[in-house]
Enzyme design. Sequence first.
Site, mmCIF file in Angstrom:
data_model
loop_
_atom_site.group_PDB
_atom_site.id
_atom_site.type_symbol
_atom_site.label_atom_id
_atom_site.label_comp_id
_atom_site.label_asym_id
_atom_site.label_seq_id
_atom_site.Cartn_x
_atom_site.Cartn_y
_atom_site.Cartn_z
ATOM 1 N N HIS A 1 -32.465 -28.349 14.186
ATOM 2 C CA HIS A 1 -33.768 -27.644 13.789
ATOM 3 C C HIS A 1 -34.148 -28.291 12.556
ATOM 4 O O HIS A 1 -35.549 -28.867 12.530
ATOM 5 C CB HIS A 1 -33.716 -26.171 13.347
ATOM 6 N N GLU B 1 -35.543 -31.781 13.706
ATOM 7 C CA GLU B 1 -36.925 -31.749 14.371
ATOM 8 C C GLU B 1 -37.911 -31.837 13.289
ATOM 9 O O GLU B 1 -39.147 -32.350 13.592
ATOM 10 C CB GLU B 1 -37.044 -30.353 15.281
ATOM 11 N N HIS B 2 -37.981 -31.034 12.228
ATOM 12 C CA HIS B 2 -38.791 -31.095 11.030
ATOM 13 C C HIS B 2 -38.856 -32.272 10.696
ATOM 14 O O HIS B 2 -39.985 -32.738 10.291
ATOM 15 C CB HIS B 2 -38.421 -29.943 10.017
ATOM 16 N N LEU C 1 -40.758 -1.135 32.992
ATOM 17 C CA LEU C 1 -39.578 -1.678 33.323
ATOM 18 C C LEU C 1 -39.842 -3.136 34.103
ATOM 19 O O LEU C 1 -40.714 -3.521 34.588
ATOM 20 C CB LEU C 1 -38.889 -0.940 34.487
ATOM 21 N N ARG D 1 -55.193 -25.449 30.617
ATOM 22 C CA ARG D 1 -55.714 -26.520 29.526
ATOM 23 C C ARG D 1 -54.524 -27.479 29.461
ATOM 24 O O ARG D 1 -53.295 -27.201 29.654
ATOM 25 C CB ARG D 1 -55.787 -25.716 28.262
#
Length: 407
Positions: A81, A84-85, A333, A403
């Site tokens: 993580h 990634e930054h 449900l 899109r």
Amino acid sequence: MATEAQWRRVSPPRSEVPPYSQFVKPIQKSQQDDREYRIIKLDNGLEATLVHDLKADKAAASLDVAVGHLSDPDDMPGLAHFCEHLLFMGTEQFPKENEYSEFLSKNNGASNAYTSTSNTNYYFSVATAQLPGALARFAGFFHCPLFAPSCTSRELNAVDSEHKKNHQSDLWRIFQVSKHLSKDGHPWRKFGSGNRESLSKAAKDLKAKQKLPLIEWWSKEYCASRMHLCVLGKESLDELEELVSTLFSPIPNRQVDPLPMFYDHPFGPDEKGTLVSVQTIMTMHVIEISIPLEYQGFNWRHKPANFLAHFIGHEGPGSLYSYLKQKHWVSGLRAGPQVAVRGFEFFHLTIYLTSEGFKNYKSVILSTYKYLSMLRESTFERYHQEEIASLSETRFRFLEKKRPDTY
């Protein structure tokens, strides 16, 4: 999996464009779909899906790397993580710290990324005319990022802030409880988001301009053969494939497993049969039954788990939902398979309880398991599968155009 016979070698007329292979089998698409598609594979192993859309109001691209937080070092949770930054913070070709984000902002674009269990995904949208410039900045993330020490503290704070924000998310809290209850030592137990405490060593090493451990981890895990790219633009398919080959061929193939799998399920015999109560932030009463499931990717053609979900989630007469609704125990449900990681799955039943249902939650659980037992003993007529297939075919045929940035 495509065989070698299904690829055709392409040597572009311009010498500066590296050769690549083109997938030759026709790509099935919806009758409503006016876009054109092509799949190519670069010599470094990266596969790209190219989409030509002459009517597009924006161009877009996404690159997925088949590595996530389950591949974090044991002593450094959250490293995938954190990586990634930091990839957003400049490359050798475009060293300015916010060059990528500023370019997109000036050209009606946006970007984001996320790190999951076994994948990390990066994506952006931009004005159609600016796709080549955006792709040039984007491609550098994967072969020449700077990992600038000046960005370390700020991005560490951003990761820590995300972690603190998650404290107020019931879904995240329940997810963490699930991970904590799995087998000791299993990768599933890893703390994926990371925080200041877990990443302080990686941040200090970067500030001191030492390569360990973040850059070594990136150098090992970010391999071209683990990457799948999708690019959508107004350019012709020939133009798109030359653009992709030029910009993404420099990504090295590090000769590692192109698709790491995690077949060992984190919930074995000792972890099953537990009842866990979680106090939520939001006011709600929900029962979630999670059943360990083997990896269903190889069953993509027949989808047996979806067949089962069709009956459990059915709301007509004689269904589980109908019975529980008549008792005034439930308001909703949902049921179906969930890919937890590339290699194993769960079958989830999520039952939304009324106040009366919460008082009778044991009866709700018992009724659910009795219904599952009834299905196990049942014989299903062929028309059930044919009906499901027909509905799926109809949805595909009349698929709405999405899109570019969400496609």
